[in-house]
Scaffold this motif. Sequence first.
Motif: not given
Length: 592
Positions: A345-354
Amino acid sequence: MTATPTRTDGYDVYSLFNHVIAYRITLQDALENDMLVPFHYFGIADLAIDDKTVDDVALFGKLTSDDRADHIIQKIEEYSVRKSDRRGLVFCSRNEEARELSRLFNERGYKTVAISGETTDDQRNQAIARLESGGLQYIFSVDILNEGVDIPSLNEIIMLRRTESAIVFVQQLGRGLRKDPSKDYTLVLDFIGNYQQNYLIPIALAGDRSYNKDNLRRVVKEGSAAIPGCSTISFDKVSEQRIFKALEEGKFGSIKLIRSEYDDLRRLLGRIPSLLDFDKNESIDPLIIIDKFGSYPAFLQRYESECPFAFNEKKLAYLKFASGKLAAGKRLADLLALDSMIDAYTTGKTTGAVLPEDASDARSVVRTLTGEYSSKGEQLVELVGEGKVRLADGFAAALEDGDFLKCMVDLVKFGMRRNAMRFGALYKDTNFVLNQKYTREEVCRLLRWEKEPNYQNVGGYFHDKETNTFPVFVNYEKDPDISITTQYRDRFVSDRAIICISKSKRTLESPEIKRLKRADELGMRCFLYLRKNKKDKDDGTEFYFLGEMHPNGDFEQIVMADGKTNAVEIRYELEEPVRPDLYDYFLSSFDE
């Protein structure tokens, strides 16, 4: 250079040097590096002197009685290998006690003198010189020889006063640890009365300022392992029980203690500590602060004059929920999932939750973080599809506050460190670590139950059909005020076997008893969670996890103490023996 950076007078030494510490060494460091002579410490039960003595005259009479003098002398002779060339300091609680005990010792053939604040410098120096030359065997004093006195030949330290400060304890102990060709070690005899602050003794000996009661109990049971080098620590049975009692009754969650330890750490750092700072600097366990205030930021907001934030009720509620579920680090998967989502959220990444690969674990993590598991939960994340989650809108909006984000990141990193420290070695295929402690809520959640149960229904045990798990909760010591129909006689048969009593009004034909008889056949997993009692001021809600166990076929129907209510005794065999120090602790009695 100072031996007392953390001072009893509250003076801030650190600020003189802008909180820059060139080098720091503890008593344990000095012993490990052979800078001090080893010591052999013996905790010995003093005569029946306790905090309940109100009459000052009566107390003085006990402190200076012939019986007490004889008791002290008997123990000195019993523990002293060196019968000649004794050079000892005897620390007393008051000047009159020091003078009178010195007189009683002299009557019995010892060469002693008492000094006090009224003694002149010349008289003190003469007494020290006589001690070093062998003209005296013991000097009795109160606090005036705690620091600033160098008597390298001292080979005995006798403590006859209650321990009210870990700092003073170490100062007095240290008087006898200077190296000298005349000695190979120092004998330390600590006469322990029935005092409320006896828990300070293991804190001082181990240098453990965390106030973690499990750590301190282990110091008492396995003391020599807590001290580097050749030094040893040993307690007799009565003094051991007195310290256990003080630990059980100790108010480690008191605001006074929390603020004092926080202020010490803040002075050391010269800034507001993070959660990680407490562990890095071996300060009070911040979980004690969280248990008391709900979250660390809530404490700061209330007591830190320079607190940079003023969170609203909703943000504090998020922090309280996350602190309660994550700070202790009892399940890494919860922390990894939230950390990955905050980072994205804070870096703008699109990876999902681990999330965990195991589907049941993943569902349990999601239920925790969405707040669905608990009736009092907050929603940190939300489901957006099959197995997909994202931060909940309200929580994401709160993270736009940089101070709030910083507090959440600090909390998650702290939880991860705690997990690595204490909860990494999982037992079999569970989410538990042997001999660690868990609340009922944590047990049921980490067993992957779908919903938080009504704990009145759980009682001493409960079978969850979906997971086919059967946790058994045991209060080893029963509250004498409870109904005689619920005063079960759960008891260890050995360190690998325990007899647990069913709920009342059960017989051998009750469905739950029949199911237990077939537990292995049905694949039902039984786990034991045990606490000594509910009286512990801080630990009363947590149970030690003692592993998986199996009903061994011994089922006996009994009648409760009321003479009419049925119950069933069930013998279980534990897969792992109970750790020796815990086993002794559970079976110990505080009655003298």
